[in-house]
Design a protein around this motif. Structure first.
Motif, PDB file in Angstrom:
ATOM      1  N   SER A   1       0.868  -1.160  -0.129  1.00 32.43           N
ATOM      2  CA  SER A   1      -0.069   0.060  -0.176  1.00 32.43           C
ATOM      3  C   SER A   1       1.010   1.108  -0.029  1.00 32.43           C
ATOM      4  CB  SER A   1      -0.905   0.058   1.436  1.00 32.43           C
ATOM      5  OG  SER A   1      -1.731  -1.097   1.268  1.00 32.43           O
ATOM      6  N   LEU A   2       0.589   2.237  -0.873  1.00 36.66           N
ATOM      7  CA  LEU A   2       1.308   3.490  -0.873  1.00 36.66           C
ATOM      8  C   LEU A   2       0.452   4.449  -0.151  1.00 36.66           C
ATOM      9  CD1 LEU A   2       2.376   3.508  -4.564  1.00 36.66           C
ATOM     10  CD2 LEU A   2       3.640   2.428  -2.887  1.00 36.66           C
ATOM     11  N   LEU A   3       0.879   5.227   0.724  1.00 33.41           N
ATOM     12  CA  LEU A   3       0.367   6.044   1.568  1.00 33.41           C
ATOM     13  C   LEU A   3       0.823   7.580   1.453  1.00 33.41           C
ATOM     14  CD1 LEU A   3      -0.574   3.277   2.884  1.00 33.41           C
ATOM     15  CD2 LEU A   3      -0.554   4.397   5.036  1.00 33.41           C
ATOM     16  N   TYR A   4      -0.006   8.282   0.658  1.00 38.24           N
ATOM     17  CA  TYR A   4       0.687   9.798   0.553  1.00 38.24           C
ATOM     18  C   TYR A   4      -0.509  10.601   0.390  1.00 38.24           C
ATOM     19  CZ  TYR A   4       3.969  12.915  -1.190  1.00 38.24           C
ATOM     20  OH  TYR A   4       4.840  14.342  -1.178  1.00 38.24           O
ATOM     21  N   TRP A   5      -0.174  11.996   0.245  1.00 39.51           N
ATOM     22  CA  TRP A   5      -1.124  13.045   0.136  1.00 39.51           C
ATOM     23  C   TRP A   5      -1.698  12.998  -1.392  1.00 39.51           C
ATOM     24  CZ3 TRP A   5      -2.419  15.451   4.325  1.00 39.51           C
ATOM     25  CH2 TRP A   5      -1.098  15.807   5.256  1.00 39.51           C
ATOM     26  N   ASN A   6      -2.755  13.663  -1.709  1.00 36.27           N
ATOM     27  CA  ASN A   6      -3.450  13.439  -2.970  1.00 36.27           C
ATOM     28  C   ASN A   6      -2.493  14.493  -3.840  1.00 36.27           C
ATOM     29  OD1 ASN A   6      -4.968  13.232  -5.139  1.00 36.27           O
ATOM     30  ND2 ASN A   6      -6.106  15.049  -4.707  1.00 36.27           N
TER      31      ASN A   6
ATOM     32  N   LEU B   1       6.441  13.054  -3.410  1.00 36.45           N
ATOM     33  CA  LEU B   1       7.474  11.959  -3.090  1.00 36.45           C
ATOM     34  C   LEU B   1       7.174  10.544  -3.393  1.00 36.45           C
ATOM     35  CD1 LEU B   1       8.540  13.636   0.375  1.00 36.45           C
ATOM     36  CD2 LEU B   1       9.714  13.816  -1.881  1.00 36.45           C
ATOM     37  N   MET B   2       5.772  10.405  -3.883  1.00 33.00           N
ATOM     38  CA  MET B   2       5.263   9.148  -4.251  1.00 33.00           C
ATOM     39  C   MET B   2       5.120   8.772  -5.677  1.00 33.00           C
ATOM     40  SD  MET B   2       4.863   6.178  -2.413  1.00 33.00           S
ATOM     41  CE  MET B   2       3.939   6.404  -0.979  1.00 33.00           C
ATOM     42  N   GLU B   3       5.309   9.877  -6.521  1.00 33.29           N
ATOM     43  CA  GLU B   3       5.010   9.532  -7.956  1.00 33.29           C
ATOM     44  C   GLU B   3       5.995   8.656  -8.455  1.00 33.29           C
ATOM     45  OE1 GLU B   3       2.208  10.332 -11.052  1.00 33.29           O
ATOM     46  OE2 GLU B   3       2.465  10.541  -8.944  1.00 33.29           O
ATOM     47  N   VAL B   4       7.176   8.683  -8.006  1.00 37.53           N
ATOM     48  CA  VAL B   4       8.349   8.047  -8.723  1.00 37.53           C
ATOM     49  C   VAL B   4       7.981   6.456  -8.404  1.00 37.53           C
ATOM     50  CG1 VAL B   4      10.627   7.001  -8.648  1.00 37.53           C
ATOM     51  CG2 VAL B   4      10.182   9.426  -8.966  1.00 37.53           C
ATOM     52  N   PRO B   5       7.628   5.931  -7.232  1.00 31.99           N
ATOM     53  CA  PRO B   5       7.103   4.669  -7.054  1.00 31.99           C
ATOM     54  C   PRO B   5       5.865   4.092  -8.002  1.00 31.99           C
ATOM     55  CG  PRO B   5       7.566   5.559  -5.079  1.00 31.99           C
ATOM     56  CD  PRO B   5       7.626   6.768  -5.947  1.00 31.99           C
ATOM     57  N   ARG B   6       4.966   4.933  -8.023  1.00 37.39           N
ATOM     58  CA  ARG B   6       3.784   5.023  -8.783  1.00 37.39           C
ATOM     59  C   ARG B   6       4.018   4.647 -10.408  1.00 37.39           C
ATOM     60  NH1 ARG B   6       1.013  10.092  -6.427  1.00 37.39           N
ATOM     61  NH2 ARG B   6       0.155   9.294  -4.519  1.00 37.39           N
ATOM     62  N   MET B   7       5.115   5.464 -10.621  1.00 42.63           N
ATOM     63  CA  MET B   7       5.601   5.357 -12.185  1.00 42.63           C
ATOM     64  C   MET B   7       6.480   4.077 -12.349  1.00 42.63           C
ATOM     65  SD  MET B   7       7.035   9.256 -13.035  1.00 42.63           S
ATOM     66  CE  MET B   7       5.667  10.569 -13.416  1.00 42.63           C
TER      67      MET B   7
ATOM     68  N   PRO C   1      -3.145   0.706  -9.720  1.00 40.28           N
ATOM     69  CA  PRO C   1      -3.981   0.727  -8.533  1.00 40.28           C
ATOM     70  C   PRO C   1      -5.101  -0.319  -8.813  1.00 40.28           C
ATOM     71  CG  PRO C   1      -3.446   3.116  -8.958  1.00 40.28           C
ATOM     72  CD  PRO C   1      -3.018   2.364 -10.125  1.00 40.28           C
ATOM     73  N   GLY C   2      -5.104  -1.197  -7.804  1.00 35.61           N
ATOM     74  CA  GLY C   2      -5.921  -2.537  -7.895  1.00 35.61           C
ATOM     75  C   GLY C   2      -5.087  -3.792  -7.790  1.00 35.61           C
ATOM     76  N   ASP C   3      -3.787  -3.582  -8.403  1.00 35.29           N
ATOM     77  CA  ASP C   3      -2.874  -4.366  -8.202  1.00 35.29           C
ATOM     78  C   ASP C   3      -2.004  -4.168  -6.761  1.00 35.29           C
ATOM     79  OD1 ASP C   3      -3.092  -5.745 -10.706  1.00 35.29           O
ATOM     80  OD2 ASP C   3      -2.075  -4.080 -11.654  1.00 35.29           O
ATOM     81  N   TYR C   4      -2.177  -2.911  -6.250  1.00 37.52           N
ATOM     82  CA  TYR C   4      -1.501  -2.455  -5.255  1.00 37.52           C
ATOM     83  C   TYR C   4      -2.733  -1.473  -4.578  1.00 37.52           C
ATOM     84  CZ  TYR C   4      -0.002   1.441  -7.584  1.00 37.52           C
ATOM     85  OH  TYR C   4       0.243   2.606  -8.411  1.00 37.52           O
ATOM     86  N   GLU C   5      -2.494  -1.001  -3.475  1.00 33.27           N
ATOM     87  CA  GLU C   5      -3.264  -0.024  -2.757  1.00 33.27           C
ATOM     88  C   GLU C   5      -2.688   1.476  -2.940  1.00 33.27           C
ATOM     89  OE1 GLU C   5      -6.206  -1.712   0.645  1.00 33.27           O
ATOM     90  OE2 GLU C   5      -4.128  -1.156   1.166  1.00 33.27           O
ATOM     91  N   ASN C   6      -3.156   2.306  -3.750  1.00 30.53           N
ATOM     92  CA  ASN C   6      -2.659   3.647  -3.709  1.00 30.53           C
ATOM     93  C   ASN C   6      -3.612   4.444  -2.981  1.00 30.53           C
ATOM     94  OD1 ASN C   6      -1.177   5.835  -5.036  1.00 30.53           O
ATOM     95  ND2 ASN C   6      -2.619   6.190  -6.481  1.00 30.53           N
ATOM     96  N   ARG C   7      -3.300   4.972  -1.458  1.00 31.13           N
ATOM     97  CA  ARG C   7      -4.233   5.359  -0.857  1.00 31.13           C
ATOM     98  C   ARG C   7      -3.759   7.068  -0.869  1.00 31.13           C
ATOM     99  NH1 ARG C   7      -4.650   2.153   4.811  1.00 31.13           N
ATOM    100  NH2 ARG C   7      -6.241   3.821   5.190  1.00 31.13           N
ATOM    101  N   LYS C   8      -4.717   7.622  -0.916  1.00 31.53           N
ATOM    102  CA  LYS C   8      -4.439   9.227  -1.133  1.00 31.53           C
ATOM    103  C   LYS C   8      -5.119   9.799   0.035  1.00 31.53           C
ATOM    104  CE  LYS C   8      -5.872   9.254  -5.307  1.00 31.53           C
ATOM    105  NZ  LYS C   8      -6.400   9.723  -6.632  1.00 31.53           N
ATOM    106  N   PHE C   9      -4.634  11.033   0.795  1.00 24.76           N
ATOM    107  CA  PHE C   9      -5.170  11.689   1.965  1.00 24.76           C
ATOM    108  C   PHE C   9      -5.024  13.078   1.642  1.00 24.76           C
ATOM    109  CE2 PHE C   9      -3.521   7.422   3.019  1.00 24.76           C
ATOM    110  CZ  PHE C   9      -4.292   7.076   3.943  1.00 24.76           C
ATOM    111  N   GLY C  10      -6.054  13.469   2.522  1.00 30.09           N
ATOM    112  CA  GLY C  10      -6.067  15.002   2.831  1.00 30.09           C
ATOM    113  C   GLY C  10      -6.602  15.306   4.117  1.00 30.09           C
ATOM    114  N   THR C  11      -6.940  16.644   4.387  1.00 26.15           N
ATOM    115  CA  THR C  11      -7.268  16.852   5.989  1.00 26.15           C
ATOM    116  C   THR C  11      -8.624  16.610   6.052  1.00 26.15           C
ATOM    117  OG1 THR C  11      -8.010  19.192   4.961  1.00 26.15           O
ATOM    118  CG2 THR C  11      -5.780  19.013   5.967  1.00 26.15           C
ATOM    119  N   GLU C  12      -9.357  16.156   5.042  1.00 28.00           N
ATOM    120  CA  GLU C  12     -10.814  15.597   5.214  1.00 28.00           C
ATOM    121  C   GLU C  12     -11.111  14.648   4.346  1.00 28.00           C
ATOM    122  OE1 GLU C  12     -13.626  19.314   3.221  1.00 28.00           O
ATOM    123  OE2 GLU C  12     -13.062  19.247   5.606  1.00 28.00           O
ATOM    124  N   ALA C  13     -12.073  13.694   4.394  1.00 24.43           N
ATOM    125  CA  ALA C  13     -12.349  12.764   3.320  1.00 24.43           C
ATOM    126  C   ALA C  13     -13.162  13.371   2.304  1.00 24.43           C
ATOM    127  CB  ALA C  13     -13.184  11.697   3.892  1.00 24.43           C
ATOM    128  N   LYS C  14     -12.738  13.128   0.928  1.00 24.47           N
ATOM    129  CA  LYS C  14     -13.669  13.699  -0.184  1.00 24.47           C
ATOM    130  C   LYS C  14     -13.253  12.707  -1.404  1.00 24.47           C
ATOM    131  CE  LYS C  14     -14.168  17.798  -2.966  1.00 24.47           C
ATOM    132  NZ  LYS C  14     -13.585  19.118  -3.168  1.00 24.47           N
TER     133      LYS C  14
END
Length: 303
Positions: free
Chosen positions: A57-62, A66-72, A81-94
């Motif tokens: 699972s990759l955990l990072y801001w939306n 610093l997470m784009e190189v791993p995604r690439m 995403p679906g083969d792995y979890e690409n979880r994106k976060f913000g100050t609130e859920a949206k």
């Protein structure tokens, strides 16, 4: 053994690259002093597994950051995403963005910050360590300890360039002027080969770093070892990648382009055919094309 070490080679030989088993162990091979870890890490080779079976699972801001190189790197290996979890976060859920509070107790590996890479129950912090793990797991860390070290050295050179840029154009500062960008791209130290002149340390700007890097990368469209590696992805992400304004909430165009100006970057790359070939090679890769197309399909990137 060769097929197990290289997903690309396995695909070329008509062998399946399993997404059902991502072995642990990369974290143990990596310490802050990467040199020692490299040697240990080449004794094992992980393979992928689905997130539901204890995968990654990759955990990072939306955003890219610093997470784009791993995604690439995952995309270049045919993993999305679906083969792995690409979880994106913000100050609130949206939408597909989670509230940061959802993982507030899961970020100790990076001292309460992101990015975080979760491998089963284990966690890895720090972007360099995450890059290392994903590169090793996807076969993008070279074919030997020597090549791995060369790849990591390019990562460090690019990090130095980023620091030089931010010394002039700090985060949160005013928008760079045309004159200031032109100065950063075209002036500064000119000792592009041989022993570096320490007297020019303070004046090492874009052209110095790019020309120096041009002198050490491969001549065949790849930075190291004659095949695709993390170094190529880093070079593309640094010098070539942009994000269309319709895929982001960013309003200022300069923030979507390499070092504030795609035009100036392209102009400099015309003087560096080896780097330009690397950028073009990564950009034309089918996995990269797909990633750039789908990455903001559900939620526009914030940066």
């Amino acid at each position: 053994e060769e097929n197990r070490r290289s997903p690309e080679l396995a695909a070329q030989r008509g062998m399946s690259f399993s997404k059902s088993c991502f072995a642990y162990g990369a974290a143990a091979g990596f310490a802050a002093g990467a040199a020692a870890g490299i040697g240990l890490a080449h004794l094992w080779t992980p393979s992928f597994c689905s997130p539901k079976k204890g995968g990654i699972s990759l955990l990072y801001w939306n955003g890219r950051g610093l997470m784009e190189v791993p995604r690439m790197m995952l995309a270049l290996t045919g993993l999305f995403p679906g083969d792995y979890e690409n979880r994106k976060f913000g100050t609130e859920a949206k939408g597909g963005i989670e509230a940061l509070d959802a993982i507030k107790d899961q970020m100790d590996a990076n001292f309460g910050r992101m990015p975080i890479l979760k491998v089963g129950e284990a966690s890895i912090g720090q972007s360099m360590a995450i890059n290392y793990y994903i590169a090793k797991a996807t076969g993008l860390l070279g074919s030997s300890v020597l090549e791995a070290a060369q790849i990591i050295s390019i990562q460090e050179h690019l990090r130095e360039l980023g620091l030089a840029y931010r010394a002039v154009f700090p985060y949160g500062g005013p928008a760079p002027t045309e004159e200031a960008l032109e100065d950063f791209f075209t002036t500064g130290a000119t000792d592009y080969s041989g022993q570096a002149d320490s007297k020019n340390r303070a004046s090492r700007k874009m052209k110095w770093f790019v020309k120096r890097l041009e002198g050490i990368v491969g001549t065949d469209g790849y930075a190291v070892g004659g095949k695709l590696s993390m170094a190529d992805v880093l070079i593309y992400r640094t010098f070539g990648e942009t994000i269309p304004l319709d895929q982001t909430t960013i309003k200022e165009k300069y923030k979507t382009e390499p070092f504030g100006s795609k035009a100036k970057m392209n102009r400099l790359l015309e003087e560096c055919p080896k780097l330009k070939a690397i950028v073009d090679n990564v950009e034309s890769n089918p996995g990269m094309k797909k990633w750039l197309e789908i990455r903001c399909k559900d939620d526009k990137y914030g940066f």
